[in-house]
Design a protein around this motif. Structure first.
Motif, short mmCIF file in Angstrom:
data_model
loop_
_atom_site.label_atom_id
_atom_site.label_comp_id
_atom_site.label_asym_id
_atom_site.label_seq_id
_atom_site.Cartn_x
_atom_site.Cartn_y
_atom_site.Cartn_z
N TYR A 37 12.01 25.44 -43.48
CA TYR A 37 12.71 25.98 -42.33
C TYR A 37 11.85 25.77 -41.09
O TYR A 37 10.67 26.13 -41.08
CB TYR A 37 12.94 27.49 -42.48
CG TYR A 37 13.83 27.85 -43.63
CD1 TYR A 37 15.21 27.72 -43.53
CD2 TYR A 37 13.30 28.34 -44.82
CE1 TYR A 37 16.04 28.06 -44.59
CE2 TYR A 37 14.11 28.68 -45.87
CZ TYR A 37 15.48 28.54 -45.76
OH TYR A 37 16.29 28.88 -46.81
N ILE A 38 12.43 25.17 -40.07
CA ILE A 38 11.76 25.05 -38.78
C ILE A 38 12.46 26.03 -37.85
O ILE A 38 13.63 25.86 -37.52
CB ILE A 38 11.86 23.62 -38.21
CG1 ILE A 38 11.21 22.62 -39.17
CG2 ILE A 38 11.21 23.56 -36.83
CD1 ILE A 38 11.45 21.17 -38.79
N VAL A 39 11.75 27.07 -37.47
CA VAL A 39 12.29 28.09 -36.58
C VAL A 39 11.75 27.82 -35.18
O VAL A 39 10.55 27.95 -34.93
CB VAL A 39 11.91 29.51 -37.05
CG1 VAL A 39 12.49 30.55 -36.09
CG2 VAL A 39 12.40 29.74 -38.47
N ASP A 40 12.62 27.40 -34.28
CA ASP A 40 12.24 27.00 -32.93
C ASP A 40 12.38 28.18 -31.98
O ASP A 40 13.48 28.66 -31.71
CB ASP A 40 13.13 25.84 -32.48
CG ASP A 40 12.69 25.23 -31.18
OD1 ASP A 40 11.82 25.80 -30.50
OD2 ASP A 40 13.23 24.15 -30.83
N ASN A 41 11.25 28.66 -31.47
CA ASN A 41 11.24 29.78 -30.53
C ASN A 41 11.08 29.32 -29.09
O ASN A 41 10.74 30.11 -28.22
CB ASN A 41 10.10 30.75 -30.87
CG ASN A 41 10.43 31.66 -32.03
OD1 ASN A 41 11.58 31.84 -32.36
ND2 ASN A 41 9.43 32.21 -32.66
N TYR A 61 16.77 23.29 -39.56
CA TYR A 61 16.35 23.65 -38.21
C TYR A 61 17.11 24.88 -37.75
O TYR A 61 18.33 24.94 -37.85
CB TYR A 61 16.61 22.48 -37.25
CG TYR A 61 16.31 22.77 -35.81
CD1 TYR A 61 15.02 22.65 -35.31
CD2 TYR A 61 17.31 23.16 -34.93
CE1 TYR A 61 14.74 22.91 -33.97
CE2 TYR A 61 17.05 23.42 -33.59
CZ TYR A 61 15.76 23.29 -33.13
OH TYR A 61 15.49 23.55 -31.80
N VAL A 62 16.37 25.87 -37.22
CA VAL A 62 16.98 27.10 -36.72
C VAL A 62 16.45 27.32 -35.31
O VAL A 62 15.24 27.42 -35.11
CB VAL A 62 16.61 28.33 -37.59
CG1 VAL A 62 17.21 29.60 -37.04
CG2 VAL A 62 17.02 28.10 -39.04
N PHE A 63 17.35 27.38 -34.33
CA PHE A 63 16.96 27.71 -32.96
C PHE A 63 17.13 29.20 -32.76
O PHE A 63 18.21 29.74 -32.94
CB PHE A 63 17.81 26.93 -31.95
CG PHE A 63 17.45 27.22 -30.52
CD1 PHE A 63 16.25 26.78 -30.01
CD2 PHE A 63 18.30 27.93 -29.72
CE1 PHE A 63 15.91 27.05 -28.70
CE2 PHE A 63 17.98 28.20 -28.40
CZ PHE A 63 16.77 27.76 -27.89
N ALA A 64 16.03 29.85 -32.45
CA ALA A 64 16.09 31.32 -32.34
C ALA A 64 16.01 31.73 -30.91
O ALA A 64 15.17 31.95 -30.24
CB ALA A 64 14.98 31.96 -33.17
#
Length: 64
Positions: A37-41, A61-64
């Protein structure tokens, strides 16, 4: 069921994250079921990180 899940939190470190994902993929046995999981902050979505989903089947990919 996955054997391992890996979460990488990204904040304006595109190249570092890409290198980490490539390294994990290169050095992890194909017999291990994994999800990365790539969590983009960051303040906007990173297209280069999103692209990793199309390169590797086990990247999300998760854009948070």
């Amino acid at each position: 069921m996955k054997d391992i899940s890996i979460t990488i939190v990204a904040y304006h470190g595109t190249e570092d994250v890409k290198n980490a994902v490539h390294s994990i993929e290169k050095h992890t046995s194909q017999n291990i079921q994994k999800v990365i999981y790539i969590v983009d902050n960051g303040d906007k979505e990173d297209g280069q990180l999103q692209e990793l989903q199309s390169i590797y089947d086990d990247v999300e990919y998760v854009f948070a």
